[in-house]
Design a protein around this motif. Sequence first.
Motif, mmCIF file in Angstrom:
data_model
loop_
_atom_site.group_PDB
_atom_site.id
_atom_site.type_symbol
_atom_site.label_atom_id
_atom_site.label_comp_id
_atom_site.label_asym_id
_atom_site.label_seq_id
_atom_site.Cartn_x
_atom_site.Cartn_y
_atom_site.Cartn_z
ATOM 1 N N VAL A 108 1.044 -1.527 0.430
ATOM 2 C CA VAL A 108 0.113 0.517 0.254
ATOM 3 C C VAL A 108 0.852 1.257 -0.558
ATOM 4 C CG1 VAL A 108 -2.046 1.584 1.081
ATOM 5 C CG2 VAL A 108 -1.954 -1.987 1.417
ATOM 6 N N PRO A 109 0.695 1.898 -1.340
ATOM 7 C CA PRO A 109 1.475 3.172 -0.888
ATOM 8 C C PRO A 109 1.607 4.477 0.288
ATOM 9 C CG PRO A 109 0.145 3.070 -3.205
ATOM 10 C CD PRO A 109 -0.450 2.270 -2.628
ATOM 11 N N SER A 110 0.436 4.298 1.395
ATOM 12 C CA SER A 110 0.790 5.220 2.119
ATOM 13 C C SER A 110 1.527 4.475 3.548
ATOM 14 C CB SER A 110 -0.738 5.084 2.713
ATOM 15 O OG SER A 110 -1.324 3.980 3.063
ATOM 16 N N VAL A 111 1.359 3.086 3.327
ATOM 17 C CA VAL A 111 2.095 2.502 4.239
ATOM 18 C C VAL A 111 3.745 1.598 4.038
ATOM 19 C CG1 VAL A 111 2.903 -0.148 5.239
ATOM 20 C CG2 VAL A 111 0.291 0.688 5.048
ATOM 21 N N VAL A 112 4.039 1.540 2.836
ATOM 22 C CA VAL A 112 5.388 1.785 2.283
ATOM 23 C C VAL A 112 6.013 3.530 2.620
ATOM 24 C CG1 VAL A 112 6.681 2.427 0.017
ATOM 25 C CG2 VAL A 112 4.969 0.711 0.224
ATOM 26 N N ALA A 113 5.580 4.055 2.599
ATOM 27 C CA ALA A 113 5.670 6.175 2.805
ATOM 28 C C ALA A 113 6.195 5.837 4.200
ATOM 29 C CB ALA A 113 5.143 6.912 1.908
ATOM 30 N N ARG A 114 5.224 5.311 4.549
ATOM 31 C CA ARG A 114 5.668 5.304 6.279
ATOM 32 C C ARG A 114 6.634 4.799 6.811
ATOM 33 N NH1 ARG A 114 0.834 4.134 6.995
ATOM 34 N NH2 ARG A 114 0.728 2.249 7.820
ATOM 35 N N ARG A 115 6.327 3.237 5.953
ATOM 36 C CA ARG A 115 7.543 2.543 6.517
ATOM 37 C C ARG A 115 8.897 2.792 6.577
ATOM 38 N NH1 ARG A 115 6.576 -2.764 8.787
ATOM 39 N NH2 ARG A 115 4.229 -2.849 8.048
ATOM 40 N N MET A 116 9.138 3.791 5.244
ATOM 41 C CA MET A 116 10.285 4.443 4.683
ATOM 42 C C MET A 116 10.931 6.099 5.122
ATOM 43 S SD MET A 116 11.130 3.201 0.206
ATOM 44 C CE MET A 116 11.947 4.124 1.068
ATOM 45 N N ARG A 117 9.865 5.573 5.773
ATOM 46 C CA ARG A 117 9.712 7.686 6.773
ATOM 47 C C ARG A 117 11.928 7.752 7.195
ATOM 48 N NH1 ARG A 117 4.538 8.470 7.955
ATOM 49 N NH2 ARG A 117 4.565 9.720 5.694
ATOM 50 N N ASN A 118 11.554 6.151 8.262
ATOM 51 C CA ASN A 118 12.631 6.349 9.357
ATOM 52 C C ASN A 118 13.904 6.112 8.154
ATOM 53 O OD1 ASN A 118 10.767 7.992 10.612
ATOM 54 N ND2 ASN A 118 10.284 5.283 11.897
ATOM 55 N N ILE A 119 13.594 5.925 7.615
ATOM 56 C CA ILE A 119 14.820 5.256 6.180
ATOM 57 C C ILE A 119 15.969 5.992 6.236
ATOM 58 C CG2 ILE A 119 15.486 3.871 5.183
ATOM 59 C CD1 ILE A 119 12.692 2.131 5.315
ATOM 60 N N ASP A 120 16.928 6.091 6.650
ATOM 61 C CA ASP A 120 17.782 7.271 5.904
ATOM 62 C C ASP A 120 18.921 7.035 4.804
ATOM 63 O OD1 ASP A 120 19.132 9.588 5.562
ATOM 64 O OD2 ASP A 120 20.147 9.897 7.214
ATOM 65 N N VAL A 121 18.224 6.382 3.293
ATOM 66 C CA VAL A 121 18.915 5.855 2.486
ATOM 67 C C VAL A 121 19.943 6.665 1.722
ATOM 68 C CG1 VAL A 121 18.563 5.502 -0.419
ATOM 69 C CG2 VAL A 121 16.817 4.624 1.686
ATOM 70 N N ALA A 122 19.958 8.230 1.900
ATOM 71 C CA ALA A 122 21.095 9.572 1.727
ATOM 72 C C ALA A 122 21.945 9.374 2.660
ATOM 73 C CB ALA A 122 20.216 11.295 1.533
ATOM 74 N N GLY A 123 21.691 9.425 3.953
ATOM 75 C CA GLY A 123 22.808 9.372 4.786
ATOM 76 C C GLY A 123 23.357 8.382 4.666
ATOM 77 N N ALA A 124 22.871 6.136 4.924
ATOM 78 C CA ALA A 124 23.521 5.301 4.553
ATOM 79 C C ALA A 124 24.803 5.933 3.151
ATOM 80 C CB ALA A 124 22.377 4.355 4.284
ATOM 81 N N ALA A 125 23.887 5.629 1.895
ATOM 82 C CA ALA A 125 24.189 5.948 0.765
ATOM 83 C C ALA A 125 25.836 6.806 1.103
ATOM 84 C CB ALA A 125 23.751 6.256 0.016
ATOM 85 N N GLY A 126 25.472 8.124 1.968
ATOM 86 C CA GLY A 126 27.251 9.021 2.493
ATOM 87 C C GLY A 126 28.099 8.933 3.127
ATOM 88 N N ARG A 127 27.417 7.484 3.731
ATOM 89 C CA ARG A 127 28.505 6.678 4.500
ATOM 90 C C ARG A 127 29.450 6.019 4.235
ATOM 91 N NH1 ARG A 127 23.906 7.312 8.435
ATOM 92 N NH2 ARG A 127 23.489 5.325 8.090
ATOM 93 N N PHE A 128 28.525 5.215 2.754
ATOM 94 C CA PHE A 128 29.498 4.248 2.194
ATOM 95 C C PHE A 128 30.729 4.855 0.658
ATOM 96 C CE2 PHE A 128 29.533 2.318 -2.245
ATOM 97 C CZ PHE A 128 29.983 0.506 -1.645
ATOM 98 N N LEU A 129 29.902 5.764 0.930
ATOM 99 C CA LEU A 129 30.823 6.717 -0.204
ATOM 100 C C LEU A 129 31.718 7.063 -0.023
ATOM 101 C CD1 LEU A 129 28.455 8.358 -2.710
ATOM 102 C CD2 LEU A 129 29.912 6.634 -3.118
ATOM 103 N N ARG A 130 31.570 7.642 1.619
ATOM 104 C CA ARG A 130 32.976 8.519 1.929
ATOM 105 C C ARG A 130 33.651 7.595 2.788
ATOM 106 N NH1 ARG A 130 33.717 10.623 7.025
ATOM 107 N NH2 ARG A 130 31.234 10.457 7.540
#
Length: 419
Positions: A108-130
Amino acid sequence: MMTPAALARFNPAQPGATGMKIAATGLLVLMAATFVATRMLEPAYPWLGYVKAFSEAAMVGGLADWFAVTALFRHPLGLPIPHTAIIPRNKDRIGEALAAFINENFLVPSVVARRMRNIDVAGAAGRFLRTPAAEGTRIRQGASRLIADIFEGLDDERLGGIVKGAIAGRIEKMEVAPLLGHALASAINEDRHVPMLEAAIRWMARALEANEELIRAMVHKKANWALKLAGLDAKLADAILDGLRKLTAEMSTDPAHPVRMKVEEALAQLANDLQMNPDTRAKVEEMKEQLLANRSVALWIDTLWQKGREAIIRAARNPDAALAGRLGEVLRSMGASLEQDPRIRAAINQFVRRAAAGTAQSYGSSIVKLVSETIRSWDARTVTARLEAAVGRDLQYIRINGTLVGGLVGIVIHALDSL
């Protein structure tokens, strides 16, 4: 279709389930043997009544749980007892229920968005690249090998034809005149054309010196017989050369020279015509088509593709070396920006959430349909084998617990009866 035997060999959880099944059955057999022995010895040793009660109740509990566990997957002892072999008989309904569960709780789009609200994808990608960790290094190396193998394994002629055709098609569809005009106008506004203009003036001066004899010969050829007879053709040539030298020197040193200003006005007019004049734009498009039809341009695009392909394979085969240079510095800088800049991180995370929710909305029904149809296409033995391999170990624990709990209940009942 995989047989249950093949599935048993394939599923890594199956050996543990088999061991637990042997343990549960062995415990049931032990309780049966204990019951027989204590029944025979109880008259001589009355205290064995508690052991007999434990083993008797344990047999009942173990047999009941064996029946319940077995009834999930097949008919106990092969007897068609009602409400047994539950999973094989209801596999289609189980598939639909599983698909509905996935759809209602995960896609469900609303469920997916709510579950991903606390996932910091950009931060994880930044730590991986740095600062990529050892796991990240393995992931990067595996992905690099995969990319290199793909580029080496694909048909170079066909893939190259697709890439070159895409490049040529993109250029053909693109109207280059306005782009050239805009670039030229920006260069003039920011005085970036001045070095090119001065380089052209210096080139004119060098060309004048290199072709001095040619100019003298042309003047001598065009002069009439009277000038030649009086020897004035040489003086005329000297005057022309001196005038051209003086012109180039003045243009080089004087930014406000009239000729130089005329050239700049002509460049500004050209920039405007490239953007606004239909005739100029049509001429540029015609020149572009002629260039694309030229074999030399095709060879240039082919060379460009080959060099790009080789560079990708070379970098993929040695990702650490590639990331150690300028590319590595750029990626580490990107990683630092992703970690430290909250606006960039928020924008990327929002984009990822929207992309995930959009994917769920667009393809959720297809995923659900795939799950239900896949389970429906399996035969009953395949479904039984896969589910039993997945949860069989836990079900055998239920049998063991039922045996032991039944024995404890038997002791309690025997004690109450004795009292």
